[in-house]
Motif scaffolding. Structure first.
Motif, PDB file in Angstrom:
ATOM      1  N   ARG A  66       0.814  -1.214   0.000  1.00 26.68           N
ATOM      2  CA  ARG A  66       0.000   0.000   0.000  1.00 26.68           C
ATOM      3  C   ARG A  66       0.847   1.263   0.000  1.00 26.68           C
ATOM      4  O   ARG A  66       0.502   2.258  -0.637  1.00 26.68           O
ATOM      5  N   ILE A  67       1.936   1.259   0.733  1.00 25.91           N
ATOM      6  CA  ILE A  67       2.779   2.459   0.827  1.00 25.91           C
ATOM      7  C   ILE A  67       3.925   2.422  -0.179  1.00 25.91           C
ATOM      8  O   ILE A  67       4.899   3.168  -0.043  1.00 25.91           O
ATOM      9  N   ASN A  68       3.816   1.535  -1.157  1.00 27.27           N
ATOM     10  CA  ASN A  68       4.877   1.413  -2.149  1.00 27.27           C
ATOM     11  C   ASN A  68       5.106   2.752  -2.853  1.00 27.27           C
ATOM     12  O   ASN A  68       4.160   3.413  -3.296  1.00 27.27           O
ATOM     13  N   ASP A  69       6.362   3.148  -2.958  1.00 28.18           N
ATOM     14  CA  ASP A  69       6.694   4.426  -3.578  1.00 28.18           C
ATOM     15  C   ASP A  69       8.105   4.333  -4.142  1.00 28.18           C
ATOM     16  O   ASP A  69       8.915   3.501  -3.713  1.00 28.18           O
ATOM     17  N   GLU A  70       8.372   5.209  -5.104  1.00 26.98           N
ATOM     18  CA  GLU A  70       9.709   5.253  -5.677  1.00 26.98           C
ATOM     19  C   GLU A  70      10.686   5.826  -4.660  1.00 26.98           C
ATOM     20  O   GLU A  70      10.349   6.713  -3.879  1.00 26.98           O
ATOM     21  N   GLN A  71      11.928   5.308  -4.716  1.00 23.25           N
ATOM     22  CA  GLN A  71      12.958   5.738  -3.794  1.00 23.25           C
ATOM     23  C   GLN A  71      14.006   6.566  -4.522  1.00 23.25           C
ATOM     24  O   GLN A  71      14.319   6.309  -5.690  1.00 23.25           O
ATOM     25  N   VAL A  72      14.526   7.525  -3.814  1.00 23.22           N
ATOM     26  CA  VAL A  72      15.585   8.351  -4.384  1.00 23.22           C
ATOM     27  C   VAL A  72      16.857   7.515  -4.494  1.00 23.22           C
ATOM     28  O   VAL A  72      17.206   6.769  -3.584  1.00 23.22           O
TER      29      VAL A  72
END
Length: 722
Positions: free
Chosen positions: A407-413
């Motif tokens: 659910r909190i999956n997001d791209e990482q820097v």
């Protein structure tokens, strides 16, 4: 005449007689003079031989006479020897009779001596027994119990020698044994450990070794049980549920520590007094108490923990990933799991210590039987209930945390994959390690099944969903930003991130599998249980292949976009003529109508533009798949669009070699040469001077061709001069 001569010859000339008689018979049968003369000569020769033998015999007369004289002289000597032998025989018979008489006397004396010695021994033993009985009586009156037991031990030795026991000694023995029983019981009631050990060590001296060992073990077990019950009662009403659970875990740990301390403290005394069997008996008796007390503590833990957690948590198979409802806090579940792991580790440490202790005892005494470590029925049943609680909690923990990570999956820097990948791997790795720390085959298999189900369900679905919602044909966006703002060029496409996610997940699965395999040696179990784990690990390997296939399918779609981007180069190649003479060959070599353009677009604009957006494993697979697709496309153009002369075939072979060399140098980790093997072989066939050279290259005993016979003929038909 012959018959008369034969009769007068001595008996020693029997052979001559027979010869003469035979001659006489022959003369009688003769009918002519010549035969008679011949026979006469034979008779005369025989007569001469007989005379010669007679003269030899007469010549030995003196020797025979001398021998007869010597024999007559020795007869007197032989007579004296015979007389002496007769006298010696009489003397031997007389001496033998005297020896028999002496032997009978010696036997009688030996029997009498043995009887006297036996009597002396019995007298001495009776005196010693009387001394021991007096010593026992005096020692009991003075409360010197060690001395009394020593006198009993000495008396028992005397009884063994006498092979009987007197009634007086039996009474003394019962008196000493009764006093020891009373004293050890009184010391046990008062809780005096030293006195219990003191009197318990005296039992072997009075022949009651097993009874003394049992009384010591019973007392030590009673102390452990009373202490455990006292601690359990003192913590029945804790201030909170968490305090009660912590207290229960502390009591379980203290139970094991108290047993270990008891064994360490008293093992030397028991081994010195009772032998290694004393240590084994103590461990067995303490284990029985530990079985009961430990089972009570585990049941208490299960009662104090809220089992309604399963009712409040929804079914992990039916809940939606998009649902943010989180009835059970995963942090609470993790706390429960760590508590169970703590109990399992304490139990394993206790088992390991017992095993080492018993093994040392067996090395010191070969008579100790092989014993198992702590395997109490009550404790094991309670521990199985706890492990079932653990397995269900682990399933909920896995689902809740993986669902949260998705659910909190997001791209990482500064990362080519999204946060979901690292989060999920951390969760799975933690659960797998935690399962192996329990030391339970069932827990490991259950955790592996949960991991496999989550990977094939939630994680696989999330990865597929990301790829479906991402635009795989992002090549134009990459190329359009490659020459503009660098910040825009560094932006990671979602489709590339999704592809990287699939590859990184596959790599993480392999790492997880290797870690689990490395820790299996510390888990004991039957071969069938280990086969179950191997089956789960094999399924994990298959799941890794599933994610590899997802990445491969997405990369194939991307490759189709790359091929569309460089399609003008293919059109240029299809429009060229390779039916060249020397002038056209030189012009083609100078202008390079398509190869340079292809290399520039591939390396500078396409592949190098894509490299920053993919992890190394994905990019290597991309290069391999693209090389295979490029070789297939070029092969199709050659077979359907072009015709060649020998110089054209030579030029095309040089271009293909240049392409292979460039790609393999730019991307050394990809198997470029293998992908272009068929195309390279086609170029070589197009360059031959005559069809007969084909047999030299790929004939019997030569290199193995990647082309079928029909394909080779088809390539040869492309030559305009064949």
């Amino acid at each position: 005449v012959l018959s008369t001569l034969a009769l007068v010859l001595p008996n020693s000339c029997a052979a001559g007689q027979r010869a003469i008689m035979n001659a006489a018979a022959s003369i009688a049968d003769a009918v002519d003079v010549s035969t008679i003369n011949r026979l006469l000569q034979d008779v005369m020769q025989t007569e001469r031989n007989l005379q010669r033998e007679l003269f030899d015999t007469l010549g030995k007369k003196d020797q025979i006479t001398e021998r007869l004289t010597r024999h007559q002289m020795s007869s007197a000597t032989l007579e004296s020897i015979r007389n002496g032998s007769t006298r010696l025989h009489s003397d031997v018979l007389e001496m033998s009779a005297l020896a028999n008489v002496v032997s009978d006397q010696v036997r009688k004396l030996d029997t009498e001596q043995s009887s006297v010695q036996s009597t002396i021994i019995r007298v001495v033993l009776n005196v010693d027994m009387a001394t021991c009985l007096d010593g026992i009586k005096n020692s009991l009156e003075c409360d010197e119990y060690e001395a009394a037991a020593g006198f009993v031990e000495e008396a028992l030795v005397n009884c063994v020698a006498n092979e009987n026991k007197s009634a007086q000694f039996n009474q003394a023995l019962e008196a000493v044994a009764g006093v020891l029983r009373d004293k050890i019981s009184s010391a046990a009631v008062k809780g005096e450990v030293e006195q219990v050990l003191r009197f318990g060590k005296l039992f072997p001296k009075v022949g009651l070794s097993q009874e003394g060992l049992q009384k010591i073990c019973q007392y030590l077990c009673k102390r452990i049980t009373e202490q455990s019950n006292q601690d359990r009662v003192s913590s029945t009403q804790p201030s909170s549920s968490d305090d009660g659970v912590s207290r229960t875990l502390m009591l379980l740990s203290e139970l094991f520590r108290s047993i270990v301390s008891c064994i360490e403290q008293h093992s030397d005394v028991l081994v010195d007094t009772f032998g290694s069997i004393g240590l084994e008996t103590l461990i067995r008796n303490l284990n029985k108490e530990c079985d009961v007390c430990g089972s009570h503590l585990l049941k208490r833990y299960m009662d104090m923990r809220n089992k309604n957690i399963f009712q409040s948590a929804k079914d992990v198979q039916t809940r939606s990933l998009d649902s943010e409802e989180n009835v059970v806090d995963p942090r609470v579940i993790e706390e429960y799991l760590e508590e169970i792991i703590s109990m399992c580790q304490i139990s394993r440490q206790y088992n390991r210590w017992l095993h080492d202790k018993l093994t040392d005892g067996q090395h010191n005494d070969a008579q100790v039987t092989n014993t198992n470590t702590f395997h109490g029925d009550h404790y094991n049943r309670s521990l199985q209930d706890v492990m079932g609680f653990y397995i269900k909690l682990e399933e909920i923990y896995l689902y809740e945390n993986v669902a949260l990570a998705i659910r909190i999956n997001d791209e990482q820097v500064d990362s080519l994959s999204s946060s979901m990948v690292d989060d999920i791997f951390y969760i799975l790795q933690k659960c797998a390690r935690r399962a192996t720390e329990t030391g339970s085959i069932q827990a490991v298999c259950a955790s592996l099944n949960h991991i496999n189900n989550i990977l094939t369900g939630e994680v696989h679905g999330a990865t597929r969903n990301d790829l479906q919602h991402a635009d795989l044909n992002f090549l134009e966006g990459v190329l359009s930003t490659s020459s503009n703002d660098p910040k825009i060029a560094k932006k990671q496409p979602k489709s590339a991130t999704a592809i990287n996610n699939a590859d990184v997940i596959a790599d993480n699965i392999l790492v997880l599998k290797q870690e689990i395999e490395a820790t299996l040696g510390s888990i004991s179990g039957f071969s069938s249980d280990r086969e179950r784990i191997k089956s789960c690990l094999h399924e994990l390997q298959e799941i890794c292949g599933i994610f590899r296939q997802i990445s491969r399918e997405a990369l194939m779609e991307l490759i189709q976009g790359i091929l569309m981007y460089i399609r003008p180069v293919f059109d240029t190649l299809a429009a060229l003529s390779y039916e060249m003479d020397e002038t056209q060959y030189s012009e083609h070599e100078d202008c390079d109508p398509w190869m340079h353009q292809l290399l520039v677009q591939l390396e500078e604009k396409v592949l190098l533009g894509l490299r920053p957006h993919f992890v190394s494993s994905s990019f290597n697979v991309l290069i391999g798949l693209f090389a295979e697709a490029l070789a297939t496309r070029l092969e199709g153009i050659i077979l359907t669009e072009l015709r060649f002369s020998q110089l054209g075939g030579l030029q095309f072979e040089r271009e293909i070699r240049r392409l292979i060399l460039h790609l393999s140098s730019a991307f050394p980790h990809a198997a470029v040469r293998e992908k272009f093997a068929r195309l390279s072989e086609i170029a070589t066939i197009l360059n031959v001077e005559n069809p007969g050279e084909i047999a030299e290259y790929w004939g019997a005993g030569s290199l193995k061709s990647r082309l079928a016979e029909g394909e080779i003929k088809r390539v040869l038909n492309l030559r305009c001069d064949f």
